[in-house]
Design a protein around this motif. Structure first.
Motif, mmCIF file in Angstrom:
data_model
loop_
_atom_site.group_PDB
_atom_site.id
_atom_site.type_symbol
_atom_site.label_atom_id
_atom_site.label_comp_id
_atom_site.label_asym_id
_atom_site.label_seq_id
_atom_site.Cartn_x
_atom_site.Cartn_y
_atom_site.Cartn_z
ATOM 1 N N CYS A 182 76.817 -19.351 -17.947
ATOM 2 C CA CYS A 182 75.594 -20.070 -17.577
ATOM 3 C C CYS A 182 75.745 -21.581 -17.725
ATOM 4 N N PHE A 183 76.418 -22.004 -18.797
ATOM 5 C CA PHE A 183 76.515 -23.433 -19.100
ATOM 6 C C PHE A 183 77.801 -24.079 -18.575
ATOM 7 N N GLN A 184 78.594 -23.345 -17.814
ATOM 8 C CA GLN A 184 79.901 -23.879 -17.441
ATOM 9 C C GLN A 184 79.847 -25.232 -16.728
ATOM 10 N N PRO A 185 78.838 -25.552 -15.880
ATOM 11 C CA PRO A 185 78.869 -26.874 -15.245
ATOM 12 C C PRO A 185 78.314 -27.990 -16.126
ATOM 13 N N VAL A 186 77.759 -27.663 -17.311
ATOM 14 C CA VAL A 186 77.137 -28.684 -18.160
ATOM 15 C C VAL A 186 77.688 -28.649 -19.585
ATOM 16 N N LEU A 187 78.885 -28.121 -19.768
ATOM 17 C CA LEU A 187 79.429 -27.954 -21.120
ATOM 18 C C LEU A 187 79.533 -29.270 -21.877
ATOM 19 N N THR B 176 68.044 -38.051 -15.661
ATOM 20 C CA THR B 176 67.223 -38.374 -16.824
ATOM 21 C C THR B 176 67.568 -39.768 -17.328
ATOM 22 N N SER B 177 66.649 -40.353 -18.062
ATOM 23 C CA SER B 177 66.909 -41.626 -18.740
ATOM 24 C C SER B 177 67.070 -41.415 -20.244
ATOM 25 N N TYR B 178 67.137 -40.142 -20.661
ATOM 26 C CA TYR B 178 67.225 -39.819 -22.081
ATOM 27 C C TYR B 178 68.590 -40.228 -22.650
ATOM 28 N N LYS B 179 68.553 -40.806 -23.835
ATOM 29 C CA LYS B 179 69.766 -41.177 -24.563
ATOM 30 C C LYS B 179 69.894 -40.275 -25.788
ATOM 31 N N THR B 180 71.041 -39.634 -25.911
ATOM 32 C CA THR B 180 71.217 -38.683 -27.005
ATOM 33 C C THR B 180 71.315 -39.381 -28.353
ATOM 34 N N PHE B 181 70.881 -38.688 -29.386
ATOM 35 C CA PHE B 181 70.983 -39.208 -30.747
ATOM 36 C C PHE B 181 72.306 -38.814 -31.390
ATOM 37 N N LEU B 182 72.850 -37.668 -30.992
ATOM 38 C CA LEU B 182 74.085 -37.171 -31.593
ATOM 39 C C LEU B 182 75.251 -37.349 -30.631
ATOM 40 N N HIS B 183 76.441 -37.470 -31.197
ATOM 41 C CA HIS B 183 77.640 -37.629 -30.383
ATOM 42 C C HIS B 183 78.091 -36.275 -29.829
ATOM 43 N N LYS B 184 78.832 -36.333 -28.756
ATOM 44 C CA LYS B 184 79.387 -35.101 -28.191
ATOM 45 C C LYS B 184 80.417 -34.509 -29.140
ATOM 46 N N ASP B 185 80.485 -33.214 -29.144
ATOM 47 C CA ASP B 185 81.463 -32.521 -29.984
ATOM 48 C C ASP B 185 82.730 -32.298 -29.152
ATOM 49 N N LYS B 186 83.662 -33.227 -29.234
ATOM 50 C CA LYS B 186 84.891 -33.132 -28.446
ATOM 51 C C LYS B 186 85.760 -31.957 -28.886
ATOM 52 N N LYS C 143 87.413 -29.050 -26.456
ATOM 53 C CA LYS C 143 88.848 -28.756 -26.474
ATOM 54 C C LYS C 143 89.098 -27.271 -26.727
ATOM 55 N N ARG C 144 88.331 -26.683 -27.634
ATOM 56 C CA ARG C 144 88.498 -25.249 -27.933
ATOM 57 C C ARG C 144 88.147 -24.401 -26.719
ATOM 58 N N LEU C 145 87.067 -24.774 -26.023
ATOM 59 C CA LEU C 145 86.678 -24.017 -24.836
ATOM 60 C C LEU C 145 87.702 -24.179 -23.723
ATOM 61 N N LEU C 146 88.240 -25.400 -23.574
ATOM 62 C CA LEU C 146 89.254 -25.646 -22.555
ATOM 63 C C LEU C 146 90.522 -24.853 -22.853
ATOM 64 N N LYS C 147 90.901 -24.817 -24.117
ATOM 65 C CA LYS C 147 92.081 -24.044 -24.501
ATOM 66 C C LYS C 147 91.841 -22.555 -24.235
ATOM 67 N N PRO D 260 88.579 -14.135 -23.048
ATOM 68 C CA PRO D 260 87.421 -13.477 -22.441
ATOM 69 C C PRO D 260 86.159 -14.324 -22.535
ATOM 70 N N SER D 261 85.330 -14.214 -21.508
ATOM 71 C CA SER D 261 84.110 -15.015 -21.458
ATOM 72 C C SER D 261 83.194 -14.742 -22.638
ATOM 73 N N GLU D 262 83.175 -13.479 -23.113
ATOM 74 C CA GLU D 262 82.294 -13.171 -24.239
ATOM 75 C C GLU D 262 82.743 -13.889 -25.512
ATOM 76 N N VAL D 263 84.050 -14.138 -25.645
ATOM 77 C CA VAL D 263 84.546 -14.888 -26.808
ATOM 78 C C VAL D 263 84.158 -16.359 -26.680
ATOM 79 N N GLN D 264 84.283 -16.896 -25.471
ATOM 80 C CA GLN D 264 83.870 -18.277 -25.225
ATOM 81 C C GLN D 264 82.372 -18.437 -25.507
ATOM 82 N N SER D 265 81.594 -17.455 -25.080
ATOM 83 C CA SER D 265 80.145 -17.508 -25.325
ATOM 84 C C SER D 265 79.849 -17.468 -26.822
ATOM 85 N N ALA D 266 80.606 -16.677 -27.568
ATOM 86 C CA ALA D 266 80.401 -16.596 -29.014
ATOM 87 C C ALA D 266 80.673 -17.941 -29.681
ATOM 88 N N LEU D 267 81.721 -18.643 -29.234
ATOM 89 C CA LEU D 267 82.013 -19.971 -29.774
ATOM 90 C C LEU D 267 80.865 -20.937 -29.486
#
Length: 518
Positions: A241-246, A378-388, A392-396, A403-410
């Protein structure tokens, strides 16, 4: 399976065996609807089963429109999606005698809705020369107050193709089978037979640990054929579901936490409904208490309410009505809702062997008409930094074909840790306001809970804030205070919505939050 569908419907059980006919059926579903396309009337209600279930005319009209794609689609075949509908006509009697036990034991995110219906749709569109329009267009809809999207969509995959071939006798036989199911009991694993298949599910319980592994399988050695085991009754494939906005998952989590209004513009009801439901699940174990519509059409009775500027519940400074997340597909909404503060436009979800192309954050004035490209406007500015590290873990995982279910669990674990890190300081402060146990005696008046003071709470964050439990850097204090908008503690997620095991008495905490009216 054919024999089952050709069989005569089972007569209702005598009163001695079941005081209320269809009681077990009603524990799962309110009714099943069949919506067809009439050349003169458009979408029309062909069947409601059980026959004695009463929908208001407003509800029938809404279900008819919500059961078909809102805009023209030349695609043929089968489509599944979900919607959420406000009940009209006030409270009504039901076959199911619900004494509230289910809601007391179920997680708040899975409680039975009292004011809304969920609709689970299986829509078929195929060429048919015998039809005047040249197409067969029909939807089978399961209407329920339970948010069991995974269970009911899996059930539709079994029964809808058979129904389209064999029609009403098959549907009656299936409903009679469902009327034999045991009611959903939190914490129990159930075997649900339907059309020669046994669906095995576990109903989540309030005492389950958030983020725990899926249910184990039970008693399969005595089941022939082997059951269809669903790992969850409600969880979606979050990674898909979130693949284009990860890379923007941080921003979306913040927007949902703050109760901000969001429009999801998608190419199909499937993508629209899955994205909205994925967004509302971001705050687990908190329940998303604002309004949300996984699929919304221009024919909806509340269309004017959500598109008129003077009445809009989505204005940043408006506190008179709850905010809402809506999923739409009709390009008309691009113009009608372009004044909303946050618009997420996505394309078709396709899994590939690499990190899917990520949408970009764009300014709202870049939102055009039909040619608008995917993006977060949006014009919203995030308060927290991205979790790089997460990315990286999802890309790996993609590179290793995890499996997608493991990626979803992460991904789900990451969102859970964010929410818990936000809640823990709040819970610790609230615990400090509680009277001591020795102050509670039967011979004295109940001690008063000290009032919640935002300034005092903010001071505690300096030494006992989210930084103690979350490695993510950023302006946590700003997220709590949310200058220029509501305080992050004011959205209704924090008004009686705690279902977290952070306290020895979470229900007492819930009662306190309701009294203090955060």
């Amino acid at each position: 399976m054919d024999a089952l569908c050709r069989a005569e419907p089972r007569p209702r059980r005598p009163a001695a065996a079941s005081p209320l006919p269809w009681a077990r059926f009603s524990a799962w579903l309110d009714c099943v609807c069949v919506v067809t396309f009439d050349l003169e009337l458009g979408q029309a209600m062909e069947l409601v089963y059980p026959y004695d279930f009463r929908l208001t005319e407003k509800e029938k009209t809404s279900i008819c429109y919500l059961s078909f794609p809102d805009s023209y689609s030349g695609g043929l075949g089968d489509t599944q999606f979900s919607f959420r509908l406000r009940q009209s006509g006030g409270q009504r009697t039901t076959h199911y005698e619900d004494d509230g036990e289910y809601n007391r034991e179920a997680p708040l995110t899975l409680q039975r809705e009292s004011a809304h219906y969920f609709g689970y749709v299986y829509f078929r569109q195929v060429k048919d020369s015998s039809m005047k329009r040249g197409y067969f267009q029909k939807s089978l809809v399961l209407v329920s107050r339970l948010p069991y999207v995974n269970l009911f969509q899996s059930l539709l995959q079994l029964i809808a193709p058979e129904y389209f071939d064999k029609l009403e006798p098959c549907l009656e036989a299936v409903c009679n089978e469902i009327d034999q199911w045991l009611p959903p009991v939190p914490g129990q694993t159930l075997n649900l037979p339907v059309m020669g298949v046994v669906i095995q599910v576990r109903i989540p319980s309030r005492v389950d640990k958030p983020g725990s592994s899926p249910v184990k399988q039970f008693n399969q050695e005595n089941l022939l054929p082997a059951p269809l085991v669903l790992p969850s009754v409600h969880e979606l494939d979050l990674f898909r579901c979130f693949q284009p906005v990860l890379i923007h998952i941080q921003m979306l989590w913040e927007l949902m936490l703050l109760g901000e209004p969001i429009v999801v513009m998608a190419p199909s009801p499937t993508v629209s409904s899955e994205m909205v439901l994925a967004l509302t699940s971001c705050l687990a174990p908190l329940k998303y208490c604002c309004d949300y519509r996984p699929y919304f059409t221009i024919h909806d009775s509340e269309f004017k309410e959500y598109t008129t500027r003077t009445q809009a519940p989505f204005l940043l400074f408006s506190l008179s009505r709850p905010n809402i997340v809506v999923g739409v597909t009709n390009p008309f909404f691009i113009k009608t809702l372009q004044h909303w503060p946050h618009i997420l436009r996505v394309g078709e979800l396709r899994m590939s062997g690499d990190l899917p192309k990520q949408v970009k954050v764009k300014k709202l004035n870049k939102l055009k008409t039909l040619d608008t490209k995917p993006g977060i406007y949006t014009s919203y500015k995030t308060f927290l930094h991205k979790d790089k590290t997460l990315i990286k873990r999802l890309l790996k995982g993609i590179q290793r074909k995890r499996p997608s279910e493991v990626q979803s669990a992460l991904l789900r674990r990451h969102l859970l840790e964010l929410t818990q890190s936000f809640i823990i300081p709040l819970e610790h402060y609230i615990a400090s306001l509680m009277p001591l146990q020795r102050a509670i005696t039967p011979w004295k008046n109940p001690p008063q809970i000290r009032p919640f003071r935002q300034e005092d709470f903010m001071k505690t964050l300096e030494h006992a804030g989210p930084q103690l439990t979350c490695v993510l850097k950023g302006d946590w204090l700003g997220l709590y205070s949310r200058k220029g908008n509501r305080c992050a503690m004011e959205p209704p997620h924090f008004s009686g919505s705690f279902s977290v095991p952070f306290s020895t008495s979470p229900r007492f905490l819930q009662a306190f939050l309701q009294v203090s009216q955060l």
